[in-house]
Motif scaffolding. Structure first.
Motif, PDB file in Angstrom:
ATOM      1  N   PRO A   5      53.150  36.721  80.124  1.00 64.64           N
ATOM      2  CA  PRO A   5      52.616  37.393  78.926  1.00 64.64           C
ATOM      3  C   PRO A   5      51.241  36.909  78.495  1.00 64.64           C
ATOM      4  CG  PRO A   5      54.218  35.718  78.281  1.00 64.64           C
ATOM      5  CD  PRO A   5      54.225  35.750  79.794  1.00 64.64           C
ATOM      6  N   CYS A   6      50.715  35.805  79.061  1.00 59.36           N
ATOM      7  CA  CYS A   6      49.450  35.241  78.570  1.00 59.36           C
ATOM      8  C   CYS A   6      48.280  35.604  79.481  1.00 59.36           C
ATOM      9  CB  CYS A   6      49.548  33.727  78.455  1.00 59.36           C
ATOM     10  SG  CYS A   6      47.960  33.002  77.958  1.00 59.36           S
ATOM     11  N   ILE A  14      47.424  22.762  82.720  1.00 60.81           N
ATOM     12  CA  ILE A  14      47.041  23.783  81.722  1.00 60.81           C
ATOM     13  C   ILE A  14      46.001  23.213  80.760  1.00 60.81           C
ATOM     14  CG2 ILE A  14      47.819  25.199  79.790  1.00 60.81           C
ATOM     15  CD1 ILE A  14      50.481  25.546  81.052  1.00 60.81           C
ATOM     16  N   MET A  63      38.311  25.698  75.434  1.00 63.59           N
ATOM     17  CA  MET A  63      39.267  25.552  74.339  1.00 63.59           C
ATOM     18  C   MET A  63      39.294  24.085  73.901  1.00 63.59           C
ATOM     19  SD  MET A  63      43.347  26.352  74.323  1.00 63.59           S
ATOM     20  CE  MET A  63      43.786  27.768  73.368  1.00 63.59           C
ATOM     21  N   ALA A 117      44.552  22.859  72.782  1.00 61.84           N
ATOM     22  CA  ALA A 117      45.159  23.031  74.111  1.00 61.84           C
ATOM     23  C   ALA A 117      46.453  22.220  74.215  1.00 61.84           C
ATOM     24  CB  ALA A 117      44.167  22.602  75.194  1.00 61.84           C
ATOM     25  N   THR A 171      50.080  24.020  74.655  1.00 60.39           N
ATOM     26  CA  THR A 171      50.691  23.744  75.955  1.00 60.39           C
ATOM     27  C   THR A 171      52.028  23.028  75.807  1.00 60.39           C
ATOM     28  OG1 THR A 171      48.503  23.537  76.947  1.00 60.39           O
ATOM     29  CG2 THR A 171      50.350  22.589  78.164  1.00 60.39           C
ATOM     30  N   LEU A 208      57.360  31.245  80.774  1.00 58.41           N
ATOM     31  CA  LEU A 208      56.778  31.779  79.547  1.00 58.41           C
ATOM     32  C   LEU A 208      57.330  33.155  79.175  1.00 58.41           C
ATOM     33  CD1 LEU A 208      52.983  30.811  79.821  1.00 58.41           C
ATOM     34  CD2 LEU A 208      54.812  29.606  78.629  1.00 58.41           C
ATOM     35  N   GLU A 268      57.273  33.055  73.544  1.00 58.55           N
ATOM     36  CA  GLU A 268      56.973  34.501  73.606  1.00 58.55           C
ATOM     37  C   GLU A 268      57.676  35.186  72.438  1.00 58.55           C
ATOM     38  OE1 GLU A 268      56.977  38.539  74.125  1.00 58.55           O
ATOM     39  OE2 GLU A 268      58.873  37.474  74.205  1.00 58.55           O
ATOM     40  N   SER A 315      53.303  41.720  70.138  1.00 58.09           N
ATOM     41  CA  SER A 315      52.165  41.328  70.974  1.00 58.09           C
ATOM     42  C   SER A 315      51.173  42.490  71.045  1.00 58.09           C
ATOM     43  CB  SER A 315      52.632  40.995  72.385  1.00 58.09           C
ATOM     44  OG  SER A 315      53.645  40.029  72.340  1.00 58.09           O
ATOM     45  N   THR A 371      49.524  43.717  73.728  1.00 59.53           N
ATOM     46  CA  THR A 371      49.607  44.591  74.907  1.00 59.53           C
ATOM     47  C   THR A 371      50.924  44.464  75.665  1.00 59.53           C
ATOM     48  OG1 THR A 371      48.660  42.939  76.403  1.00 59.53           O
ATOM     49  CG2 THR A 371      47.103  44.381  75.265  1.00 59.53           C
ATOM     50  N   ARG A 372      51.860  43.779  75.080  1.00 58.46           N
ATOM     51  CA  ARG A 372      53.180  43.651  75.708  1.00 58.46           C
ATOM     52  C   ARG A 372      54.218  44.153  74.704  1.00 58.46           C
ATOM     53  NH1 ARG A 372      49.089  41.701  78.992  1.00 58.46           N
ATOM     54  NH2 ARG A 372      49.908  40.477  80.703  1.00 58.46           N
ATOM     55  N   GLU A 401      46.576  34.538  68.659  1.00 65.27           N
ATOM     56  CA  GLU A 401      46.429  35.293  69.915  1.00 65.27           C
ATOM     57  C   GLU A 401      45.613  36.570  69.730  1.00 65.27           C
ATOM     58  OE1 GLU A 401      50.633  33.572  71.507  1.00 65.27           O
ATOM     59  OE2 GLU A 401      50.445  35.741  71.205  1.00 65.27           O
ATOM     60  N   PHE A 426      42.055  35.253  70.087  1.00 62.23           N
ATOM     61  CA  PHE A 426      41.706  34.585  71.357  1.00 62.23           C
ATOM     62  C   PHE A 426      40.733  35.417  72.207  1.00 62.23           C
ATOM     63  CE2 PHE A 426      45.307  31.265  72.313  1.00 62.23           C
ATOM     64  CZ  PHE A 426      44.743  30.425  71.379  1.00 62.23           C
ATOM     65  N   PHE A 467      43.496  41.404  80.754  1.00 59.29           N
ATOM     66  CA  PHE A 467      44.870  41.689  80.326  1.00 59.29           C
ATOM     67  C   PHE A 467      45.714  42.347  81.412  1.00 59.29           C
ATOM     68  CE2 PHE A 467      45.624  40.893  75.759  1.00 59.29           C
ATOM     69  CZ  PHE A 467      44.411  40.333  75.427  1.00 59.29           C
TER      70      PHE A 467
HETATM   71  C1  HEM Z   1      46.940  26.468  76.183  1.00 57.69           C
HETATM   72  C2  HEM Z   1      48.046  26.945  76.725  1.00 57.69           C
HETATM   73  C3  HEM Z   1      48.542  28.358  76.526  1.00 57.69           C
HETATM   74  C4  HEM Z   1      49.846  28.738  76.577  1.00 57.69           C
HETATM   75  C5  HEM Z   1      51.031  27.835  76.879  1.00 57.69           C
HETATM   76  C6  HEM Z   1      49.887  30.155  76.318  1.00 57.69           C
HETATM   77  C7  HEM Z   1      51.038  30.915  76.285  1.00 57.69           C
HETATM   78  C8  HEM Z   1      51.108  32.205  75.824  1.00 57.69           C
HETATM   79  C9  HEM Z   1      52.311  32.963  75.638  1.00 57.69           C
HETATM   80  C10 HEM Z   1      53.723  32.469  75.916  1.00 57.69           C
HETATM   81  C11 HEM Z   1      51.959  34.165  75.153  1.00 57.69           C
HETATM   82  C12 HEM Z   1      52.899  35.305  74.783  1.00 57.69           C
HETATM   83  C13 HEM Z   1      53.046  35.409  73.312  1.00 57.69           C
HETATM   84  C14 HEM Z   1      53.444  36.813  72.957  1.00 57.69           C
HETATM   85  O1  HEM Z   1      52.569  37.667  72.867  1.00 57.69           O
HETATM   86  O2  HEM Z   1      54.630  37.043  72.757  1.00 57.69           O
HETATM   87  C15 HEM Z   1      50.538  34.199  75.064  1.00 57.69           C
HETATM   88  C16 HEM Z   1      49.814  35.269  74.606  1.00 57.69           C
HETATM   89  C17 HEM Z   1      48.467  35.316  74.621  1.00 57.69           C
HETATM   90  N1  HEM Z   1      47.615  34.352  75.082  1.00 57.69           N
HETATM   91 FE1  HEM Z   1      48.099  32.514  75.718  1.00 57.69          FE
HETATM   92  N2  HEM Z   1      48.622  30.612  76.121  1.00 57.69           N
HETATM   93  C18 HEM Z   1      47.753  29.549  76.249  1.00 57.69           C
HETATM   94  C19 HEM Z   1      46.381  29.586  76.186  1.00 57.69           C
HETATM   95  C20 HEM Z   1      45.661  30.721  76.054  1.00 57.69           C
HETATM   96  C21 HEM Z   1      44.223  30.807  76.172  1.00 57.69           C
HETATM   97  C22 HEM Z   1      43.289  29.649  76.502  1.00 57.69           C
HETATM   98  C23 HEM Z   1      43.891  32.100  75.952  1.00 57.69           C
HETATM   99  C24 HEM Z   1      42.568  32.761  75.955  1.00 57.69           C
HETATM  100  C25 HEM Z   1      41.583  32.309  76.622  1.00 57.69           C
HETATM  101  C26 HEM Z   1      45.115  32.835  75.670  1.00 57.69           C
HETATM  102  C27 HEM Z   1      45.179  34.158  75.360  1.00 57.69           C
HETATM  103  C28 HEM Z   1      46.334  34.811  74.979  1.00 57.69           C
HETATM  104  C29 HEM Z   1      46.365  36.142  74.393  1.00 57.69           C
HETATM  105  C30 HEM Z   1      45.165  37.036  74.117  1.00 57.69           C
HETATM  106  C31 HEM Z   1      47.704  36.451  74.170  1.00 57.69           C
HETATM  107  C32 HEM Z   1      48.233  37.736  73.547  1.00 57.69           C
HETATM  108  C33 HEM Z   1      48.604  38.738  74.578  1.00 57.69           C
HETATM  109  C34 HEM Z   1      49.130  39.979  73.919  1.00 57.69           C
HETATM  110  O3  HEM Z   1      49.554  39.897  72.747  1.00 57.69           O
HETATM  111  O4  HEM Z   1      49.142  41.042  74.552  1.00 57.69           O
HETATM  112  N3  HEM Z   1      46.174  31.967  75.769  1.00 57.69           N
HETATM  113  N4  HEM Z   1      50.032  32.999  75.481  1.00 57.69           N
END
Ligand code: HEM
Length: 381
Positions: free
Chosen positions: A81-82, A105, A115, A120, A124, A161, A168, A172, A174-175, A242, A245, A272
């Protein structure tokens, strides 16, 4: 007689196959002490490791260099999802398999996007505590695949994840919500809604105004269609972060330095949908925790309260406030910290030996991100 002997051998074989086969990156939550011990004998036990230090050079830099070109997925590679982590894996900043350590990570999100180190660490280890494997120190960026083998027996988690309701969550960008469909793959309909909003209020780009409206629309949609909609802590916190982000981390650092505040929608789709950075993507030239003006703007654009749809009736359009809500930003960080510690304890009520040691190390790692604000919780001491 011969037939029944053959049948008995066959039944034993079927029984053996029905024993859940765990992959080294599967979560151990919900397994008995004997099952954990058996698993520990079958893998290389690495346990919890110290957090890698912050990177030294945080300048604006080319990220898609000759060693980090995009490659298509191979069978069994895990994405989830990320979009941020998916793209790092598809460009080789994380293992292309999508099976990663928390330390990898922490370093990759700094190298790829600049970041901030503490942010982070916070994100993480929150995810790793509830979705990772504490003995092998591995986490899947996605979840089960045909290579993953059988799921561990309930109440254990499927791992990775993709697991709904731990990290999660709902609404969201896009999910889809897990209740309504696939919670981890790119959803074209949702992306088109984001494009429409960006065209209407963002001048054709995903900027803070677009993020504010997409965030609001996704929450309204979940209230209206998902009877299990959960927008309480920790989702109340992560959903806003998010949403900004992409603006904070996916805009090329050179454009940002020239004053650009919106993300091109083709670039956004690349991240995405295809886990793909633009050809000569440069990361931003300053570190960020994404908790700056864009976040304030998105949160203030509409009235939000943390809560859920279910009440006692579990019907749609029945959003009630979370009675445990705490208000200020500092309290939110502590609430997030406390929530993930409590979730970890719920998954591992009584860990022993190496598993207990690894959990303690990873809980200590997680606390590093919260220590400036919150008291440490030590559930296993
Ligand atoms: C640092 C460790 C990170 C972890 C463990 C992580 C994990 C996750 C998880 C589990 C989701 C799903 C959440 C959901 O929408 O239900 C998510 C969504 C997202 N993450 Fe990460 N993430 C991390 C870092 C990042 C970074 C660095 C970015 C951008 C550069 C990022 C951008 C996003 C975005 C934009 C979403 C939303 C996707 C959506 O809603 O469609 N994440 N992340």
């Amino acid at each position: 007689m011969l037939l029944s002997a053959k049948l008995s051998v066959l039944l034993q074989l079927v029984g053996a196959l029905a024993v859940p086969a765990l992959q080294p990156y599967d979560s151990l939550a919900g397994l008995t002490r004997d099952e954990v011990d058996a698993f520990a004998r079958s893998v290389k036990v690495v346990g919890g490791q110290p957090i890698p230090p912050p990177i030294k050079d945080t300048s604006l830099k080319l990220v898609v260099d000759k060693d980090h070109q995009w490659k298509p997925l191979r069978a069994g590679d895990q994405r989830g999802p990320c979009p941020g982590l998916n793209a790092l894996a598809s460009h080789g900043w994380l293992p292309r398999t999508g099976i990663v350590t928390p330390g990898e990570i922490v370093t990759a999100v700094q190298n790829g996007y600049n970041m901030e180190w503490k942010r982070a660490v916070l994100v993480t280890y929150a995810a790793f505590l509830v979705n990772g494997n504490h003995l092998t120190n591995l986490l899947s960026l996605g979840g089960m695949s045909w290579l993953t083998g059988h799921a561990p027996p309930p109440p254990a988690l499927a791992s990775g994840l993709n697991t709904h309701g731990t990290f999660e969550g709902d609404a969201s960008l896009t999910r889809s919500d897990a209740f309504l469909g696939d919670n981890h793959s790119f959803n074209e309909t949702l992306f088109q809604q984001l494009v429409d909003i960006s065209n209407k209020v963002g001048g054709g780009k995903y900027n803070a105004s677009a993020a504010a409206e997409v965030r609001f629309q996704r929450v309204q949609d979940s209230i209206a269609r998902n009877p299990t909609f959960n927008f309480a802590n920790p989702r109340f916190n992560t959903a806003f972060v998010e949403a900004v982000f992409p603006i904070v981390f996916f805009i090329d650092g050179r454009l940002r330095a020239a004053g650009e505040t919106g993300l091109d929608l083709k670039v956004m789709r690349g991240f995405f949908e295809d886990h793909r950075m633009p050809k000569d993507f440069h990361r931003r030239g300053t570190v960020s925790s994404a908790s700056d003006s864009e976040l304030d703007f998105v949160q203030a654009a509409h009235d939000y309260i943390p809560g859920f749809n279910n009440g006692s009736a579990r019907v749609v359009n029945n959003f009630v406030a979370d009675p445990n809500f705490m208000g200020t930003q500092t309290e939110l960080v502590c609430a997030l910290y406390e929530k993930f510690v409590n979730s970890t304890v719920a998954l591992y009520p009584n860990p022993h030996g190496e598993l207990r040691k690894a959990l303690n190390q990873n809980l200590d790692n997680f606390y590093v991100a919260a220590e400036a604000h919150c008291d440490q919780i030590k559930p296993y001491n």
